[in-house]
Design an enzyme around this catalytic site. Sequence first.
Site, PDB file in Angstrom:
ATOM      1  N   GLY A 355       0.910  -1.120  -0.011  1.00 47.50           N
ATOM      2  CA  GLY A 355       0.017   0.131  -0.031  1.00 47.50           C
ATOM      3  C   GLY A 355       0.845   1.118  -0.117  1.00 47.50           C
ATOM      4  N   THR A 356       1.266   1.654  -0.899  1.00 46.31           N
ATOM      5  CA  THR A 356       2.519   2.470  -1.335  1.00 46.31           C
ATOM      6  C   THR A 356       2.017   3.865  -2.006  1.00 46.31           C
ATOM      7  OG1 THR A 356       3.606   0.387  -1.474  1.00 46.31           O
ATOM      8  CG2 THR A 356       4.657   2.419  -2.180  1.00 46.31           C
ATOM      9  N   VAL A 357       2.921   4.956  -1.749  1.00 43.39           N
ATOM     10  CA  VAL A 357       3.005   6.145  -2.400  1.00 43.39           C
ATOM     11  C   VAL A 357       4.073   6.397  -2.833  1.00 43.39           C
ATOM     12  CG1 VAL A 357       0.927   7.175  -1.087  1.00 43.39           C
ATOM     13  CG2 VAL A 357       3.077   7.580  -0.176  1.00 43.39           C
ATOM     14  N   MET A 437       4.151   2.427  -8.028  1.00 44.24           N
ATOM     15  CA  MET A 437       3.843   1.792  -6.640  1.00 44.24           C
ATOM     16  C   MET A 437       2.807   0.758  -6.947  1.00 44.24           C
ATOM     17  SD  MET A 437       1.128   4.504  -5.244  1.00 44.24           S
ATOM     18  CE  MET A 437       1.765   6.030  -6.205  1.00 44.24           C
TER      19      MET A 437
END
Length: 537
Positions: A355-357, A437
């Site tokens: 769960g990445t930005v 991402m």
Amino acid sequence: MAAFDPLYYPYSSRRNVIMAKKGMVATSQPLAAQAGLDILKKGGNAIDAAIATAACLTVLEPTSNGIGGDAFALVWTKGKLHGLNASGPAPQSISIEAVKALGHEVMPSHGLLPVTVPGAPAAWAALSKRFGKLPLTEVLQPAIDYAEQGFPISPTLGYYWAAAYHSFKKNVQGEAFQAWFDTFAPGGRAPRIGEIWRSPDHGATLRLIAETNAEAFYRGELAEKIDQFFRKHGGFLSKEDLADYHPEWVDPIKINYRGYDVWEIPPNGQGIVALMALNILKGFHFSDQESVDTYHTQLEAIKLAFADGKKFVTDPREMRVKVEELLSDHYAAQRRQLISSTARLPEAGEPPAGGTVYLAAADEEGNMISFIQSNFQGFGSGLVVPGTGISLQNRGKDFSLDPNHANALQPGKKTYHTIIPGFLTKGEQAVGPFGVMGGYMQPQGHVQVVMNLIDFQLNPQAALDRPRWRWIKDNVVEVEPNFPDHIAQALARRGHEIRKAIDHTGFGRGQIIVRDPETGVLTGGTEPRTDGQIAAW
């Protein structure tokens, strides 16, 4: 003509290409991108802008990252590329035996066990100290304001937030999870699209981090609160683990792909998977993007690279093979020979022993940064430290409980890490930062974006707009809804098990900025799969 030809193809995208001279910030949330641009206008540089944007994203996109997550960065300044690894290790008191004694045969996704030492606050402080122009108190102020005053929930954020709420409501139980519901579902539900959400505790924590250059998080008031929370609920993370933590400045790794150097952070990150795949692919000639041969070869290369990555990549102190061996032309040639006209099951090779930005920012002085931070899976562990707004990651989920596995859980060890920033250079010139991402989609997205830019001469926006594929396991491949049907059918005839997705979830969300070395003009691309925006000046 500039070194990077895609700049000269502005009509190859269905959307406008953004160009600017003085500065640019690209990320998945418009308010965060604007906050970074405001910092540039106040006299900050690209690194200050990136820190401001990253801190804002912990507030504005908590479905993907948080204060309790990890971060990596590639920073171009004064003609040199620097790497920062701000991933944290497992607690010193944890072990395979301790986890199994609690009834687990694999690392769980939620709760106290998969939480490793968070590195994001240390990343902000380290970047600010080494490269920033403005004080951290000024750089983090926009994030503090959004946390305290609130902001409206955007469509993509609202979708993921609601999905996470329903998942946690069904799958997590116990007092340890209550603070997550108090923080992110204060009305007994996820906030709806267009509603204002605020988190004063989050703002207070960010202020403490800013005023102490993150010392409060690792060796002060916040560390004490984290320690108390884990002691109360029988977890392993301690204030001693936090106090011992420091991010690492590392030498980025690269391969040369058709005259461009493609850079990644070295292991424990999985950026090496993208480089291994590109190293295999550079031995082929691709004249037509819309060819079954192109897609088939890409898929077979990424499968081979992932097989090696999952077998060998872990904390670099524990790796059984050297990075140089995995990235050697000789080994790439061996792996390349395994690609035939039909799909095959991926198997790791045997390199010689030994769960990445996401956000990108650039300024008028030539500074550029590729930055990524994450909780791993969505909101992460499902834990929030009461009274702080600190949402804790579940990065330890990737550890193996098989003691013979390269990535076996050990006290103080860093796990295989999915988040990877990318960067392109040519000769002695920076081309620019890029990233996609999304967990194990990330190296696959890097390969597709790099080839779109270099092999198929697409501008940054067009490179992101192209339909994507992602390898799942064995010969299973998922493609986006707009992926060409005739190519999907042809791949199936070659032995790939093709699944067409019902939406764009899971195919990554990327950003790109490239710089013309002659004029300094910046050209950006942002992701059509989210609420992304390029803020330019």
